[in-house]
Design a protein around this motif. Structure first.
Motif, PDB file in Angstrom:
ATOM      1  N   LYS A  34     -54.828  44.204   2.987  1.00  0.00           N
ATOM      2  CA  LYS A  34     -53.361  44.140   3.326  1.00  0.00           C
ATOM      3  C   LYS A  34     -53.252  42.762   3.990  1.00  0.00           C
ATOM      4  O   LYS A  34     -52.324  41.927   4.019  1.00  0.00           O
ATOM      5  CB  LYS A  34     -52.601  45.186   4.121  1.00  0.00           C
ATOM      6  CG  LYS A  34     -52.193  46.431   3.267  1.00  0.00           C
ATOM      7  CD  LYS A  34     -51.963  47.660   4.211  1.00  0.00           C
ATOM      8  CE  LYS A  34     -51.702  48.782   3.155  1.00  0.00           C
ATOM      9  NZ  LYS A  34     -51.293  50.057   4.220  1.00  0.00           N
ATOM     10  N   GLN A  35     -54.257  42.710   4.963  1.00  0.00           N
ATOM     11  CA  GLN A  35     -54.443  41.247   5.838  1.00  0.00           C
ATOM     12  C   GLN A  35     -54.644  40.132   4.921  1.00  0.00           C
ATOM     13  O   GLN A  35     -54.042  39.134   4.917  1.00  0.00           O
ATOM     14  CB  GLN A  35     -55.313  41.432   6.805  1.00  0.00           C
ATOM     15  CG  GLN A  35     -55.127  42.540   7.822  1.00  0.00           C
ATOM     16  CD  GLN A  35     -56.433  42.736   8.983  1.00  0.00           C
ATOM     17  OE1 GLN A  35     -57.525  42.637   8.416  1.00  0.00           O
ATOM     18  NE2 GLN A  35     -56.108  43.482   9.969  1.00  0.00           N
ATOM     19  N   ALA A  36     -55.508  40.222   3.984  1.00  0.00           N
ATOM     20  CA  ALA A  36     -55.915  39.296   3.070  1.00  0.00           C
ATOM     21  C   ALA A  36     -54.803  38.893   2.201  1.00  0.00           C
ATOM     22  O   ALA A  36     -54.463  37.637   2.082  1.00  0.00           O
ATOM     23  CB  ALA A  36     -56.988  39.666   2.132  1.00  0.00           C
TER      24      ALA A  36
ATOM     25  N   GLN B 180     -52.343  35.086   1.869  1.00  0.00           N
ATOM     26  CA  GLN B 180     -52.013  34.420   0.726  1.00  0.00           C
ATOM     27  C   GLN B 180     -50.542  34.520   0.562  1.00  0.00           C
ATOM     28  O   GLN B 180     -49.845  33.434  -0.112  1.00  0.00           O
ATOM     29  CB  GLN B 180     -52.785  35.455  -0.171  1.00  0.00           C
ATOM     30  CG  GLN B 180     -52.768  34.897  -1.864  1.00  0.00           C
ATOM     31  CD  GLN B 180     -51.535  35.011  -2.625  1.00  0.00           C
ATOM     32  OE1 GLN B 180     -50.934  36.081  -2.597  1.00  0.00           O
ATOM     33  NE2 GLN B 180     -51.206  34.082  -3.548  1.00  0.00           N
ATOM     34  N   ARG B 181     -50.173  35.497   0.840  1.00  0.00           N
ATOM     35  CA  ARG B 181     -48.356  35.633   0.833  1.00  0.00           C
ATOM     36  C   ARG B 181     -47.833  34.571   1.525  1.00  0.00           C
ATOM     37  O   ARG B 181     -46.740  33.761   1.162  1.00  0.00           O
ATOM     38  CB  ARG B 181     -47.752  36.779   0.957  1.00  0.00           C
ATOM     39  CG  ARG B 181     -46.244  37.059   0.846  1.00  0.00           C
ATOM     40  CD  ARG B 181     -45.838  38.503   1.247  1.00  0.00           C
ATOM     41  NE  ARG B 181     -45.919  38.892   2.509  1.00  0.00           N
ATOM     42  CZ  ARG B 181     -46.837  39.894   2.922  1.00  0.00           C
ATOM     43  NH1 ARG B 181     -47.607  40.433   1.927  1.00  0.00           N
ATOM     44  NH2 ARG B 181     -46.900  40.221   4.199  1.00  0.00           N
TER      45      ARG B 181
ATOM     46  N   GLU C 206     -56.971  34.811  -8.670  1.00  0.00           N
ATOM     47  CA  GLU C 206     -57.979  33.741  -8.807  1.00  0.00           C
ATOM     48  C   GLU C 206     -57.858  32.800  -8.196  1.00  0.00           C
ATOM     49  O   GLU C 206     -56.791  31.978  -8.379  1.00  0.00           O
ATOM     50  CB  GLU C 206     -58.440  33.981 -10.458  1.00  0.00           C
ATOM     51  CG  GLU C 206     -59.887  33.102 -10.401  1.00  0.00           C
ATOM     52  CD  GLU C 206     -60.104  33.385 -12.089  1.00  0.00           C
ATOM     53  OE1 GLU C 206     -61.164  32.431 -12.445  1.00  0.00           O
ATOM     54  OE2 GLU C 206     -59.631  34.215 -12.869  1.00  0.00           O
ATOM     55  N   GLY C 207     -58.771  32.087  -7.525  1.00  0.00           N
ATOM     56  CA  GLY C 207     -58.562  30.701  -6.980  1.00  0.00           C
ATOM     57  C   GLY C 207     -57.960  30.790  -5.600  1.00  0.00           C
ATOM     58  O   GLY C 207     -57.964  29.610  -5.073  1.00  0.00           O
ATOM     59  N   THR C 208     -57.534  31.951  -4.869  1.00  0.00           N
ATOM     60  CA  THR C 208     -57.109  31.968  -3.696  1.00  0.00           C
ATOM     61  C   THR C 208     -57.894  32.515  -2.698  1.00  0.00           C
ATOM     62  O   THR C 208     -57.249  32.663  -1.460  1.00  0.00           O
ATOM     63  CB  THR C 208     -55.911  32.696  -3.737  1.00  0.00           C
ATOM     64  OG1 THR C 208     -55.942  34.197  -4.135  1.00  0.00           O
ATOM     65  CG2 THR C 208     -54.592  32.230  -4.889  1.00  0.00           C
ATOM     66  N   VAL C 209     -59.046  32.843  -2.828  1.00  0.00           N
ATOM     67  CA  VAL C 209     -59.924  33.391  -2.093  1.00  0.00           C
ATOM     68  C   VAL C 209     -61.189  32.760  -2.281  1.00  0.00           C
ATOM     69  O   VAL C 209     -61.818  32.596  -3.231  1.00  0.00           O
ATOM     70  CB  VAL C 209     -59.854  34.803  -1.905  1.00  0.00           C
ATOM     71  CG1 VAL C 209     -60.336  35.429  -3.502  1.00  0.00           C
ATOM     72  CG2 VAL C 209     -60.994  35.331  -0.944  1.00  0.00           C
TER      73      VAL C 209
ATOM     74  N   PRO D 290     -57.135  22.007   4.441  1.00  0.00           N
ATOM     75  CA  PRO D 290     -58.025  22.726   6.066  1.00  0.00           C
ATOM     76  C   PRO D 290     -57.051  23.122   6.744  1.00  0.00           C
ATOM     77  O   PRO D 290     -57.387  23.814   7.814  1.00  0.00           O
ATOM     78  CB  PRO D 290     -58.806  21.236   6.449  1.00  0.00           C
ATOM     79  CG  PRO D 290     -58.667  20.388   5.356  1.00  0.00           C
ATOM     80  CD  PRO D 290     -57.540  20.772   4.597  1.00  0.00           C
ATOM     81  N   ASP D 291     -55.503  22.867   6.725  1.00  0.00           N
ATOM     82  CA  ASP D 291     -54.682  23.203   7.794  1.00  0.00           C
ATOM     83  C   ASP D 291     -54.060  24.513   7.305  1.00  0.00           C
ATOM     84  O   ASP D 291     -53.087  24.999   7.823  1.00  0.00           O
ATOM     85  CB  ASP D 291     -53.477  22.086   7.969  1.00  0.00           C
ATOM     86  CG  ASP D 291     -54.191  21.047   8.705  1.00  0.00           C
ATOM     87  OD1 ASP D 291     -55.164  21.162   9.740  1.00  0.00           O
ATOM     88  OD2 ASP D 291     -53.846  19.841   8.480  1.00  0.00           O
ATOM     89  N   ASN D 292     -54.383  24.990   6.083  1.00  0.00           N
ATOM     90  CA  ASN D 292     -53.537  26.173   5.680  1.00  0.00           C
ATOM     91  C   ASN D 292     -54.683  27.410   5.334  1.00  0.00           C
ATOM     92  O   ASN D 292     -55.031  27.589   4.003  1.00  0.00           O
ATOM     93  CB  ASN D 292     -52.720  25.980   4.456  1.00  0.00           C
ATOM     94  CG  ASN D 292     -51.209  25.775   4.978  1.00  0.00           C
ATOM     95  OD1 ASN D 292     -50.835  26.304   5.940  1.00  0.00           O
ATOM     96  ND2 ASN D 292     -50.850  24.385   4.602  1.00  0.00           N
TER      97      ASN D 292
END
Length: 334
Positions: free
Chosen positions: A116-118, A122-123, A148-151, A168-170
């Motif tokens: 849920k934290q992950a 992403q949300r 895919e591609g978000t972690v 790098p800022d997000n």
């Protein structure tokens, strides 16, 4: 085995907490309760927990372990399938639904919290950094919650130094629940140094049981000639305890699944022995190993307790009205 008459003295420092955590206990109960409610066979995708004694005990009761859902024969698709305590990618329950399988999710609630934290990171538009070990079922399950591609997976301080994100800022991070607290702190420190806007999870991802067991080992290990961790070679939290014992001052540290594995010639002369157990190792094996040392040494046991645990996680709603007796769990509790 006949007791030796002139056994050398040995002090055993027995760590507490040790052994089963609430998530492991819940997962095993889910399989046992499912067998009582629905009858055998009950299928389990992947090892329910990383311990052969537990797996073989459940197999004897009628559980069948499979790696993938397509291994479940068509004639048994009305029987439940249990997902392991490590968690699974979203694709697995989707696959189960497409096959009209009835499934029970035994994912540890603390692993679900990391999921849920992950997903929250992403949300909110952050790229997710997962600190963990490649190929571990929990890591596969956590990465499988996200598109895919978000972690990105980071394992070491060196990985954290080399990591080059698009933005790098997000960035937001979570961790595998069974990591070394000290090692993970180093990775997080390096990431924070490089990416000052890195967002931490809302709560610590490393679970209470992992932290508690490591703290107990740290307290008991100094001065130990040998430290034994009861656990499986594919158990992340057990392997971390071996490392923690060595760093904390034990001369040697071994991972042992059963007393029969111990090479007594290699043990040699020792005066102080530390013992702990990973979160998926049952107490009956700890007792077995202590007894094996008592047969060879004039052993006295000292408790090294650093915390008390009273956490309890409810099983699935479908199983809450099934009575679980002491006899049902006697094989694993000793």
């Amino acid at each position: 085995m006949t007791l030796q008459t002139n056994r050398p003295p040995l002090t055993i420092r027995l760590c507490g907490p040790r052994g089963f955590c609430a998530g492991v206990d819940r997962a095993i109960q889910i399989v046992v309760l499912a067998l009582k409610r629905y009858g055998a066979p009950v299928y389990v995708r992947h090892e329910i927990v990383h311990n052969r004694y537990v797996v073989e005990g459940l197999e004897a009761k009628g559980a069948i372990f499979v790696e993938e859902l397509n291994e479940i024969p068509a004639e048994h698709r009305q029987q439940p399938v249990v997902f392991s305590a490590h968690g699974v990618p979203k694709s697995v329950p989707e696959d189960a639904a497409s096959r009209n399988l009835f499934y029970l999710d035994a994912t540890c609630p603390l692993v679900s919290k990391v999921h849920k934290q992950a997903m929250r990171h992403q949300r909110l538009g952050r790229h997710v950094i997962l600190i963990g070990h490649a190929g571990h079922p929990e890591v596969i399950g956590t990465m499988g919650q996200l598109p895919e591609g978000t972690v990105s997976l980071v394992e070491t301080v060196e990985d954290a130094e080399a990591y080059q994100p698009v933005d790098p800022d997000n960035l937001g991070f979570v961790t595998q629940t069974t990591l070394s607290v000290d090692d993970t702190a180093g990775v997080i420190a390096k990431l924070n140094e490089r990416f000052p806007n890195l967002t931490a999870p809302s709560a610590d991802s490393i679970c209470y049981a992992t932290t508690n067991r490591q703290e107990a080992v740290k307290a008991a290990a100094p001065g130990c000639d040998l430290f034994i961790v009861v656990g499986a070679p594919n158990s992340s939290n057990s392997k971390r305890l071996v490392e923690v014992a060595l760093r904390a001052g034990a001369t040697r540290s071994l991972l042992v699944q059963r007393a029969a594995e111990i090479d007594w010639a290699e043990i040699g002369e020792i005066g102080t022995l530390g013992i702990s157990a990973g979160a998926s190792a049952p107490e009956v094996i700890v007792d077995e190993i202590i007894e094996a040392f008592r047969e060879r040494f004039d052993a006295k046991v000292e408790l090294a307790i650093t915390a008390e645990e009273n956490e309890h996680f409810l099983v699935n709603r479908e199983l809450r009205d099934v009575e679980l007796t002491r006899e049902d769990m006697a094989w694993v509790n000793g």
